[in-house]
Design a protein around this motif. Structure first.
Motif, short mmCIF file in Angstrom:
data_model
loop_
_atom_site.label_atom_id
_atom_site.label_comp_id
_atom_site.label_asym_id
_atom_site.label_seq_id
_atom_site.Cartn_x
_atom_site.Cartn_y
_atom_site.Cartn_z
N VAL A 20 17.17 -55.65 4.72
CA VAL A 20 17.41 -54.52 5.70
C VAL A 20 17.00 -55.26 7.12
O VAL A 20 16.97 -54.31 8.10
N ARG A 21 17.20 -56.41 7.42
CA ARG A 21 16.79 -57.07 8.61
C ARG A 21 18.35 -56.54 9.53
O ARG A 21 19.32 -56.54 9.30
N GLY A 22 17.93 -56.13 10.89
CA GLY A 22 19.06 -55.73 11.72
C GLY A 22 19.29 -54.27 11.33
O GLY A 22 20.42 -53.93 12.01
N ASN A 23 19.02 -53.58 10.30
CA ASN A 23 19.20 -52.37 9.96
C ASN A 23 18.49 -51.43 11.00
O ASN A 23 17.59 -51.42 11.13
N PRO A 24 19.49 -50.41 11.85
CA PRO A 24 18.66 -49.64 12.65
C PRO A 24 18.19 -48.28 12.24
O PRO A 24 17.60 -47.61 12.81
N GLY A 25 18.37 -48.06 10.96
CA GLY A 25 17.75 -46.77 10.35
C GLY A 25 18.69 -45.96 9.88
O GLY A 25 19.79 -46.26 9.41
N GLY A 26 18.52 -44.75 10.15
CA GLY A 26 19.49 -43.60 9.78
C GLY A 26 18.78 -42.66 9.10
O GLY A 26 17.71 -41.89 9.77
N ASP A 27 19.40 -42.03 8.13
CA ASP A 27 19.37 -40.62 7.51
C ASP A 27 17.85 -40.78 6.77
O ASP A 27 18.13 -41.68 5.64
N LEU A 28 16.94 -40.08 6.85
CA LEU A 28 15.80 -40.13 5.96
C LEU A 28 16.11 -39.94 4.57
O LEU A 28 15.48 -40.42 3.66
N ASP A 29 16.82 -38.92 4.42
CA ASP A 29 17.14 -38.36 3.11
C ASP A 29 17.84 -39.32 2.40
O ASP A 29 17.59 -39.69 1.18
N ALA A 30 18.90 -40.39 3.07
CA ALA A 30 19.35 -41.29 2.43
C ALA A 30 18.76 -42.38 2.15
O ALA A 30 18.89 -42.85 0.93
N ALA A 31 17.95 -42.63 2.84
CA ALA A 31 16.66 -43.81 2.63
C ALA A 31 15.80 -43.14 1.59
O ALA A 31 15.59 -44.19 0.72
N THR A 32 15.28 -42.20 1.32
CA THR A 32 14.70 -41.58 0.10
C THR A 32 15.41 -41.70 -1.10
O THR A 32 14.88 -42.23 -1.97
N ALA A 33 16.78 -41.41 -1.06
CA ALA A 33 17.44 -41.35 -2.32
C ALA A 33 17.71 -42.78 -2.53
O ALA A 33 17.68 -43.06 -3.97
N MET A 34 17.83 -43.76 -1.76
CA MET A 34 17.94 -45.09 -2.10
C MET A 34 16.68 -45.66 -2.86
O MET A 34 16.57 -46.54 -3.73
N ALA A 35 15.70 -45.25 -2.00
CA ALA A 35 14.30 -45.87 -2.72
C ALA A 35 14.05 -45.11 -4.25
O ALA A 35 13.37 -45.88 -5.16
#
Length: 187
Positions: free
Chosen positions: A166-181
């Motif tokens: 995730v280096r250089g990843n500016p972030g994004g949608d919290l729900d999307a990150a939670t779904a990925m986790a």
């Protein structure tokens, strides 16, 4: 209200700013030509043309200098204004006049706008020791699906372990990150 949150990242966005944030920072779907536009040497330039997009199909490429969008001269315009001209409803045409180095001869092409999807996982690699490498460039609407598909592909190729970069990843949608986790963590 925002100041009372004491959160340096909190902001209220107008609808146009929200759409730009969704498109640029999170990378959600949008309708346009499928190219990243930047200012380079005082010229509005195609910095990146995404593979398989309307811009790529029309023959546009990295480094093309945009001179006009439809009949509007874009010389001296800021990048966000040029980007706004290139965006529009899917299946609508937009004429782009550009010049390409070294000829620098104005050329006009018509691009039919389409729905653009920026992948969260641009590629995968199989490393030594049965390790699958998955770079995640943003947490957008399809991040969990993209990571899951990448893992399945790498597993078919023999991956037993994974590196999520995730280096250089500016972030994004919290729900999307939670779904990925959720692909890795128990509820």
């Amino acid at each position: 209200l925002i100041a009372s949150l004491n959160d340096p990242y909190a902001a209220i966005l107008c609808p146009e700013e929200q759409a730009r944030f969704q498109r640029q920072s999170i990378g959600n779907r949008y309708a346009g030509i499928g190219a990243l536009v930047r200012s380079q040497g005082g010229h509005v330039t195609l910095f990146r043309v995404f593979e398989g997009t309307p811009a790529a199909r029309a023959g546009l490429t990295h480094g093309d200098r945009i001179l006009k969008v439809d009949d509007r001269d874009v010389s001296g315009m800021i990048v966000d204004s040029v980007t706004a001209l290139l965006l529009g409803a899917p299946a609508t045409p937009v004429r782009v006049t550009y010049e390409r180095y070294p000829a620098l001869k104005p050329t006009t092409t018509t691009v039919t706008r389409g729905v653009i999807r920026t992948p969260a996982v641009p590629f995968t690699l199989m490393l030594d020791g049965h390790v699958g490498y998955i770079p995640i460039q943003r947490f957008n609407q399809t991040a969990a699906e993209d990571v899951q598909a990448a893992m399945l592909k790498l597993a078919q190729d023999g991956a037993a372990k994974y590196i999520l970069d995730v280096r250089g990843n500016p972030g994004g949608d919290l729900d999307a990150a939670t779904a990925m986790a959720g692909l890795f963590l128990k509820p």
